[in-house]
Design a protein around this motif. Structure first.
Motif, PDB file in Angstrom:
ATOM      1  N   SER A   5       0.871  -1.183   0.000  1.00 26.01           N
ATOM      2  CA  SER A   5       0.000   0.000   0.000  1.00 26.01           C
ATOM      3  C   SER A   5       0.899   1.221   0.000  1.00 26.01           C
ATOM      4  O   SER A   5       1.815   1.315   0.809  1.00 26.01           O
ATOM      5  N   VAL A   6       0.635   2.136  -0.914  1.00 33.35           N
ATOM      6  CA  VAL A   6       1.472   3.328  -1.042  1.00 33.35           C
ATOM      7  C   VAL A   6       0.600   4.563  -0.837  1.00 33.35           C
ATOM      8  O   VAL A   6      -0.483   4.674  -1.436  1.00 33.35           O
ATOM      9  N   PHE A   7       1.079   5.486   0.002  1.00 34.31           N
ATOM     10  CA  PHE A   7       0.342   6.732   0.229  1.00 34.31           C
ATOM     11  C   PHE A   7       0.539   7.662  -0.965  1.00 34.31           C
ATOM     12  O   PHE A   7       1.670   7.925  -1.367  1.00 34.31           O
ATOM     13  N   GLU A   9      -0.933  11.391  -2.895  1.00 34.58           N
ATOM     14  CA  GLU A   9      -1.772  12.585  -2.809  1.00 34.58           C
ATOM     15  C   GLU A   9      -2.669  12.643  -4.031  1.00 34.58           C
ATOM     16  O   GLU A   9      -2.333  12.095  -5.073  1.00 34.58           O
ATOM     17  N   SER A  34      -7.218   1.575  -6.437  1.00 37.80           N
ATOM     18  CA  SER A  34      -7.276   2.767  -5.593  1.00 37.80           C
ATOM     19  C   SER A  34      -8.679   3.322  -5.709  1.00 37.80           C
ATOM     20  O   SER A  34      -9.344   3.144  -6.725  1.00 37.80           O
ATOM     21  N   PHE A  35      -9.176   3.934  -4.650  1.00 35.16           N
ATOM     22  CA  PHE A  35     -10.568   4.371  -4.619  1.00 35.16           C
ATOM     23  C   PHE A  35     -10.642   5.875  -4.464  1.00 35.16           C
ATOM     24  O   PHE A  35      -9.701   6.490  -3.971  1.00 35.16           O
ATOM     25  N   THR A  37     -11.165   9.209  -2.900  1.00 34.05           N
ATOM     26  CA  THR A  37     -11.298   9.812  -1.577  1.00 34.05           C
ATOM     27  C   THR A  37     -10.970  11.286  -1.765  1.00 34.05           C
ATOM     28  O   THR A  37     -10.220  11.630  -2.674  1.00 34.05           O
ATOM     29  N   PHE A  40      -6.692  12.295   0.087  1.00 37.25           N
ATOM     30  CA  PHE A  40      -5.485  11.501  -0.170  1.00 37.25           C
ATOM     31  C   PHE A  40      -5.926  10.123  -0.606  1.00 37.25           C
ATOM     32  O   PHE A  40      -7.083   9.754  -0.462  1.00 37.25           O
ATOM     33  N   GLY A  41      -4.981   9.351  -1.132  1.00 42.00           N
ATOM     34  CA  GLY A  41      -5.358   8.023  -1.567  1.00 42.00           C
ATOM     35  C   GLY A  41      -4.360   6.992  -1.089  1.00 42.00           C
ATOM     36  O   GLY A  41      -3.241   7.311  -0.701  1.00 42.00           O
ATOM     37  N   ILE A  42      -4.804   5.740  -1.089  1.00 42.17           N
ATOM     38  CA  ILE A  42      -3.889   4.631  -0.860  1.00 42.17           C
ATOM     39  C   ILE A  42      -3.899   3.815  -2.144  1.00 42.17           C
ATOM     40  O   ILE A  42      -4.960   3.339  -2.572  1.00 42.17           O
ATOM     41  N   ARG A  44      -3.085   0.468  -3.802  1.00 46.63           N
ATOM     42  CA  ARG A  44      -2.791  -0.901  -3.371  1.00 46.63           C
ATOM     43  C   ARG A  44      -2.341  -1.700  -4.585  1.00 46.63           C
ATOM     44  O   ARG A  44      -2.990  -1.666  -5.633  1.00 46.63           O
ATOM     45  N   VAL A  63       5.785   6.486   1.438  1.00 47.58           N
ATOM     46  CA  VAL A  63       5.420   5.700   2.615  1.00 47.58           C
ATOM     47  C   VAL A  63       4.745   4.440   2.110  1.00 47.58           C
ATOM     48  O   VAL A  63       3.762   4.504   1.367  1.00 47.58           O
ATOM     49  N   VAL A  64       5.277   3.274   2.499  1.00 51.66           N
ATOM     50  CA  VAL A  64       4.818   2.001   1.933  1.00 51.66           C
ATOM     51  C   VAL A  64       4.568   0.999   3.041  1.00 51.66           C
ATOM     52  O   VAL A  64       5.348   0.901   3.989  1.00 51.66           O
ATOM     53  N   ARG A  65       3.518   0.256   2.904  1.00 49.67           N
ATOM     54  CA  ARG A  65       3.168  -0.766   3.885  1.00 49.67           C
ATOM     55  C   ARG A  65       3.019  -2.092   3.152  1.00 49.67           C
ATOM     56  O   ARG A  65       2.350  -2.152   2.115  1.00 49.67           O
ATOM     57  N   GLN A  67       1.376  -5.745   3.404  1.00 50.02           N
ATOM     58  CA  GLN A  67       0.265  -6.285   4.173  1.00 50.02           C
ATOM     59  C   GLN A  67      -0.156  -7.646   3.664  1.00 50.02           C
ATOM     60  O   GLN A  67      -0.033  -7.929   2.468  1.00 50.02           O
TER      61      GLN A  67
END
Lengths: 138, 436
Positions: A5-7, A9, A34-35, A37, A40-42, A44, A63-65, A67
């Protein structure tokens, strides 16, 4: 299966900056979601090398997660998605989000989802004979 | 109407009163307030050295930081049981600037506000709606008490809830509005949007504005929105000095008359701290005369203005201060509330999921101030779900609300996307122009 998942803008080019960094790192993207919003967006992604992808993107200032998600292989037949969702519903498992693979050469489509109890979800799907996909198969 | 004879005295008599009260005040603080005594000893000045008004310059300045360093009661000159009221305004960090009043202080304060209300044209016939936020800020209760003193009927409406504001203005026949000028413009436009013509359909004819400066373009706009019958004046004060009541515009609109028998204004160069001659532009420094609970000598207000000593057509002889032209420091005024970037910084630094860099953007939308704070997201655990990102946003907003008493917008951005500065950071962008 792992997802990154990447943050991002909400501005033109922000998704592209992620994909172009992955290109540089020679990481292949298998699925993306991505959806909409407001702020900001995530983004995936399912990629062939999630650990490398995270390392490279982080070094580029993202910023990366990483999961844990579930990849379930569904035969391209009527009612199969419904069938899988029914199994999860009967198991009282709540799905956070779901998206599907865009490209998969000569293979059945894969639904990617995240739930409130991934372990239980894996259990009930396996029991029902639904094929779950591992990272190695990407 | 002129409320007090002290507003029209010849200069020599004003100065005589000032000198007498100044000498009493200096003797009082030297005896009663330790931080003042220490500062005066360090500057080698004794109360008996104050023989003329010029000698005021021998006294050390008092800064907003003195309130912080002596929080909460260190600058007070009386026992706490003598106090009948507390108020508080923004501090530069987590603790507010707390002020207190004896019975006598309250009486002096509200009389000074009564003078200002009269300067703006208010009389006992007026029905006054106070649309400042109540609470610990001095604005609402100050104007409230001053208007009651002159016999006006006061409606303690407080801020917000525009529909209710309009209903009272219509149903109670409100003639006088106390608000920030930007809220008054917003309210006027909302009234027009409902098909009401303020000039024909309402009795509103006086606006007493404060909390933020009113520029001349804002005053013109005020007449366009509310009608040309609307007399708009602004007044000045700050809680450290007492609250509103320090100075105010008369209907000649040629600067704000200082209540000089209670306040001695000076203008200094904020860099060199040198006192500037009359007519020069610089930072306003105010000495309060005769305050019992919280005497204040040579207080650095941070506000930039100039002083004019020529008598006014209104009959008052007190000096006038020009509309404020800005600040000597980085304080912002948002919806009439003073905000220091250090207050925001203190809140943000406590939130681990975001980085230490931030940017503040101030705009005026629909006449009202909107402050957007951009912060860098650094914690990847929040990417598990949109909900955790939203929760972070909410957490930052409520921490800021608790600190500032204001709603803010938060913009989460990626790491390293905000500008980095070497030396002094320029984190604030203020897009408000002429207050419009």
């Amino acid at each position: 299966m792992k997802q990154i998942s990447v943050f991002v803008e909400n501005q033109p080019g922000s998704l592209m900056r992620v994909t172009s960094a992955l290109n540089e790192a020679k990481v292949n993207i298998r699925a993306a979601a991505s959806f909409d919003t407001p702020e900001f967006g995530i983004l995936r992604l399912v990629v062939d090398q999630p650990v490398k992808a995270k390392e490279y993107l982080t070094s580029k200032g993202f910023v990366v997660r990483v999961q844990d998600v579930i990849g379930a292989e569904l035969k391209d037949e009527k009612g199969n998605l419904n069938q899988m969702l029914k199994i999860l519903a009967e198991g009282n498992i709540s799905i956070g989000y779901i998206y599907s693979f865009v490209i998969r050469e000569n293979r059945a489509p894969v639904m990617v989802f995240h739930s409130d109890d991934n372990e239980k979800a894996r259990g009930v799907l396996k029991e029902a004979g639904i094929l779950l996909v591992d990272d190695e198969e990407l | 109407m002129i409320w007090a004879k002290e507003e029209t005295l010849p200069r020599a008599e004003i100065e005589k009163i000032q000198l007498e009260k100044l000498r009493q005040t200096v003797a009082y603080i030297y005896e009663k307030v330790e931080p003042y005594r220490k500062k005066m000893d360090a500057a080698k000045v004794k109360p008996e050295d104050i023989r003329t008004l010029e000698d005021l310059r021998k006294l050390p300045f008092t800064y907003k930081s003195d309130f912080k360093d002596n929080y909460p009661f260190g600058l007070f000159a009386v026992d706490k049981k003598e106090l009948v009221r507390y108020h508080a305004s923004s501090g530069t960090t987590g603790k507010p600037t707390v002020v207190g009043y004896t019975r006598h202080d309250l009486d002096v304060w509200l009389n000074n506000v009564a003078r200002i209300a009269c300067m703006g044209g208010a009389t006992a016939d007026d029905v006054a709606q106070i649309s400042f936020g109540y609470g610990t800020f001095t604005g609402a209760l100050g104007l409230h008490g001053g208007l009651e003193k002159i016999g006006a009927s006061v409606i303690p409406m407080s801020s917000g809830n525009t529909n209710k504001q309009i209903m009272f203005i219509q149903d109670m026949g409100v003639t006088l509005l106390v608000a920030t000028p930007s809220y008054a413009l917003h309210l006027g436009e909302q009234i027009r949007e409902r098909g009401i013509d303020p000039k024909k359909d309402l009795r509103m004819h006086i606006g007493l504005f404060g909390g933020e400066g009113m520029t001349e373009p804002m005053r013109d706009e005020m007449h366009r929105v509310w009608g040309d019958q609307f007399i708009c004046t602004q007044n000045y004060g700050m809680s450290e000095l007492c609250g509103p009541g320090v100075s105010g515009e008369c209907t000649e609109l040629c600067g704000m008359h200082v209540n000089e028998d209670w306040f001695i204004p000076e203008i200094i160069d904020p860099e060199t701290e040198e006192v500037l001659p009359p007519g020069e532009h610089g930072e306003l420094v105010v000495t309060c005369l005769g305050k019992e609970a919280l005497p204040l000598v040579r207080y650095r207000t941070g506000d930039l203005t100039k002083l004019m000593y020529e008598p006014c057509k209104c009959g008052r002889t007190t000096c006038r201060m020009e509309n404020l032209s800005g600040r000597a420091d980085d304080m912002l005024v948002i919806r009439g509330v003073n905000v220091f970037p250090t207050q925001i910084e203190e809140v943000l630094f406590k939130i681990e999921e975001i980085g230490p860099h931030y940017e503040i953007l101030v705009e005026r939308k629909n006449r009202l101030d909107v402050m957007t704070i951009s912060v860098e997201l650094i914690d990847d655990r929040l990417l598990d779900s949109y909900a955790s990102l939203s929760k972070l946003e909410q957490r930052i907003k409520s921490a800021l609300k608790a600190q500032l008493g204001l709603a803010t917008q938060i913009k989460l951005v990626g790491p390293n996307s905000l500008q980095r500065f070497e030396g002094k950071a320029k984190r604030v962008t203020d897009l408000r122009k002429d207050g419009l």
